[in-house]
Design an enzyme around this catalytic site. Structure first.
Site, PDB file in Angstrom:
ATOM      1  NE  ARG A  88      -6.844  -9.260  -1.910  1.00  0.00           N
ATOM      2  CZ  ARG A  88      -7.950  -8.847  -1.308  1.00  0.00           C
ATOM      3  NH1 ARG A  88      -9.126  -9.284  -1.734  1.00  0.00           N
ATOM      4  NH2 ARG A  88      -7.908  -7.985  -0.301  1.00  0.00           N
TER       5      ARG A  88
ATOM      6  CG  HIS B 212     -10.170  -1.028  10.500  1.00  0.00           C
ATOM      7  ND1 HIS B 212     -10.666   0.247  10.526  1.00  0.00           N
ATOM      8  CD2 HIS B 212      -9.481  -1.188  11.658  1.00  0.00           C
ATOM      9  CE1 HIS B 212     -10.288   0.840  11.642  1.00  0.00           C
ATOM     10  NE2 HIS B 212      -9.569  -0.005  12.349  1.00  0.00           N
TER      11      HIS B 212
ATOM     12  CE  LYS C  15      -3.795  -2.333   2.414  1.00  0.00           C
ATOM     13  NZ  LYS C  15      -3.173  -3.648   2.440  1.00  0.00           N
TER      14      LYS C  15
ATOM     15  CD  GLU D  56      -4.616   5.250   5.062  1.00  0.00           C
ATOM     16  OE1 GLU D  56      -3.956   5.329   4.022  1.00  0.00           O
ATOM     17  OE2 GLU D  56      -5.707   4.669   5.131  1.00  0.00           O
TER      18      GLU D  56
END
Length: 615
Positions: free
Chosen positions: A276, A220, A116, A185
């Site tokens: 994916r 999450h 990421k 983040e």
């Protein structure tokens, strides 16, 4: 042409890929760990290859063993599924180097987007340096650089919690993906999780297959998904599709993939690209009338996509049915899944059949249930109704939570965001028990017993039975009379071992009953039949902390010893189960009078871990 496919995965996704293969006349090969020897995906495949061991790190994360299994079984192609090695470029290269067809994107595209942090830089973004986070940056989200599914994620609202969050996220990510890299983040409190499904061929065509909203999440990890995402302006939806195509073209993407965004204040914030297929792909399939697995295989064979994707029709909603207890910090559950059945008219994707065991090693998702209809409101209603009337017999599940979530006004109006469960979990998990379920269970159990063995001349002495529902005990009384079974306040119209019909205030109600040992299911209510005389030795001292699930003790709080003062809510012990870490906290401020847990210890549900004495 592909003739035989090995799926480098397990459970529901392996069964899903096998279904498409069977329809195409392609032979199927499964791999399985020792824990999955009797799992559905291993049973339905044409061929199954054992991967010795149980934990993912020694089985489904061993690319060398999986390639060896493909060659030994005669497979000529490998489908990675999702999770495990699906976004591992080294595994993709190993498959290709072995002369097998890789049903997925090129290794270099996976490499560019699998991390990421690299993906953000590719899109012109810079992740926060964990060492440079200040109070002004809070709240932040710690995330695993590899993998997905909510593993290795932590929200941090206080700077002194960052180190613990980083350590926990690294450990969880390493266990789930074999890669402990994490990054930080900014955390947007009220954003919506919106994504775009893409499909790209080797001839330069990229299809952006609409949007999906996946905002209802716990830890999450997505719980409810739908397509298309509701409430987006035409301009914002077009911007999301354009950014998704841009991401795909930036890495010369091929195959199925998903570009994920956080949408807040009318703006799109790039999160990541998943190289994916995803768990929620069925809602896109339903809306576009596609089989994405079939398209993956056609692309792998070199076929070209049409210049334009098919036209979207209607709305689809998917709910993930988990063996977990939302009211108890989403604790995963294990045991026997005695029965799983949904009404006709909805799609059920599952890796389980009746009688299968839900183990401790893997994700607790039992199934995905998907409804498609001309409008969003109709799709939601259809899915909620199907879940409500489904037979789900076995461990505690999130079924009731799903039904209530789908009917919540914030969801039905399309105003939800990723903080939905933070705001509404208590209300959504508040017990709403059927007051007549215990009586129905008792009457069903009484059916077939000797009439004279249960009948009494003294009407003031009824039969008494006790049941536990959601941790609370319920006592019911009934009588054997010359006319049959009777109970105060109702008329018993019919009672046998499987069906009880009661007339309550002139209204007849049906109760379908199923019993498995001490576990009883009455319609959608799950009860535990209690013994007539409880065992005094089974009682625990007040303040006892027991393992809520089978797992491994991975951490004890720093400096924690017997005699220490602990604060209410303080994390004391961490367990790892089903690829997630679970914190055992102090129930109240007090003194730790006993500590029985130690790192590396394997525990079963109910194992006494510690005792906190409250003065």
């Amino acid at each position: 042409m592909i003739s035989s496919v090995l799926v480098a995965n397990r459970g529901e996704i392996a069964c899903r890929v096998f279904r498409t293969c069977r329809e195409a006349g392609i032979r199927t090969v499964a791999v399985h760990s020792d824990a999955d020897e009797n799992a559905l995906h291993a049973r339905v495949a044409d061929t199954a290859v054992r991967l010795p061991g149980a934990a993912p790190a020694e089985t489904y994360l061993r690319g060398d063993l999986i390639v060896k299994a493909a060659l030994a079984s005669g497979a000529d192609a490998v489908h990675p599924g999702y999770g495990f090695l699906s976004e591992n470029p080294g595994f993709a290269r190993a498959v290709i180097d072995a002369g097998l067809v890789w049903i997925g994107p090129p290794p270099q595209a996976i490499e560019a987007m699998a991390s990421k942090t690299r993906a953000k830089r590719l899109m012109g973004l810079t992740p926060l340096d964990p060492a440079a986070v200040t109070d002004a940056d809070l709240p932040v989200l710690v995330k695993a650089a590899a993998g997905g599914g909510g593993r290795g994620m932590r929200i941090v609202r206080r700077l002194d919690e960052l180190r613990t969050a980083l350590d926990g996220a690294r450990a969880e990510a390493a266990s789930a993906f074999g890669d402990g890299e994490v990054f930080v983040e900014p955390y947007l409190e009220h954003g919506r999780h919106v994504e775009v499904q893409i499909l790209a061929d080797t001839h330069g065509t990229v299809w952006p297959l609409g949007t999906r909203d996946c905002s209802l999440q716990r830890r999450h990890q997505k719980v409810v998904e739908e397509a298309p995402a509701p409430g987006l302006t035409t301009a914002l939806a077009e911007e999301l599709r354009t950014l998704a195509v841009r991401a795909a073209r930036a890495v010369s993407y091929v195959g199925a993939g998903t570009v994920e965004f956080l949408v807040a204040d009318g703006r799109a914030h790039f999160l990541e690209m998943n190289t994916r297929l995803q768990v929620e792909h069925p809602v896109t399939e339903a809306v576009f009338g596609l089989d994405l697995v079939a398209e993956q295989m056609r692309i792998a064979e070199g076929h070209a996509l049409d210049s334009e994707p098919p036209r979207a029709r209607g709305h689809a909603v998917e709910a993930r049915l988990y063996a977990e207890d939302p009211a108890r910090d989403w604790a995963p559950q294990t045991g026997t899944l005695h029965r799983l059945a949904v009404p006709e008219g909805v799609r059920l994707d599952t890796g389980y059949t009746d009688g299968d065991t839900i183990g401790v090693h893997y994700d607790p998702m039992l199934a995905k249930v998907v409804a498609h209809a001309p409008t969003r409101a109709e799709a939601i209603r259809r899915l909620a109704g199907a879940l409500e009337s489904a037979a789900v017999h076995g461990p505690v599940t999130n079924r009731d939570l799903l039904v209530r979530s789908l009917r919540h006004p914030e969801f039905t109006s399309g105003r939800m965001d990723t903080g939905f469960y933070d705001r509404h979990l208590d209300a959504l998990t508040e017990p709403t028990r059927d007051p007549h379920a215990p009586l129905a269970a008792a009457l069903a159990d009484a059916h077939g017993r000797s009439r004279f063995g249960g009948w009494r001349n003294v009407p003031s002495q009824p039969q008494v039975k006790r049941y536990e529902i959601d941790g609370e005990q319920h006592e019911v009384r009934y009588r054997h009379t010359r006319e049959g079974l009777a109970a105060d306040g109702v008329r018993v119209v019919h009672a046998d071992a499987r069906l009880v019909v009661l007339e309550v205030d002139g209204v007849r109600r049906r109760f379908e009953v199923a019993r498995y040992g001490d576990q009883v299911h009455v319609n959608t209510t799950r009860l535990i039949a209690l013994p007539r005389f409880p065992d005094p030795a089974a009682q625990l001292a007040p303040g006892s902390l027991v393992a809520p699930m089978p797992g491994t003790v991975v951490k004890i709080a720093d400096g924690l010893t017997e005699g220490a003062t602990v604060q209410a809510g303080q994390g004391l012990i961490w367990l790892e189960a089903m690829k997630m870490q679970h914190r055992i906290s102090a129930p109240a401020t007090g003194i730790l009078t006993a500590l029985h847990a130690e790192p590396g210890q394997q525990v079963e549900p109910g194992t006494l871990l510690a005792v906190v004495h409250t003065p």
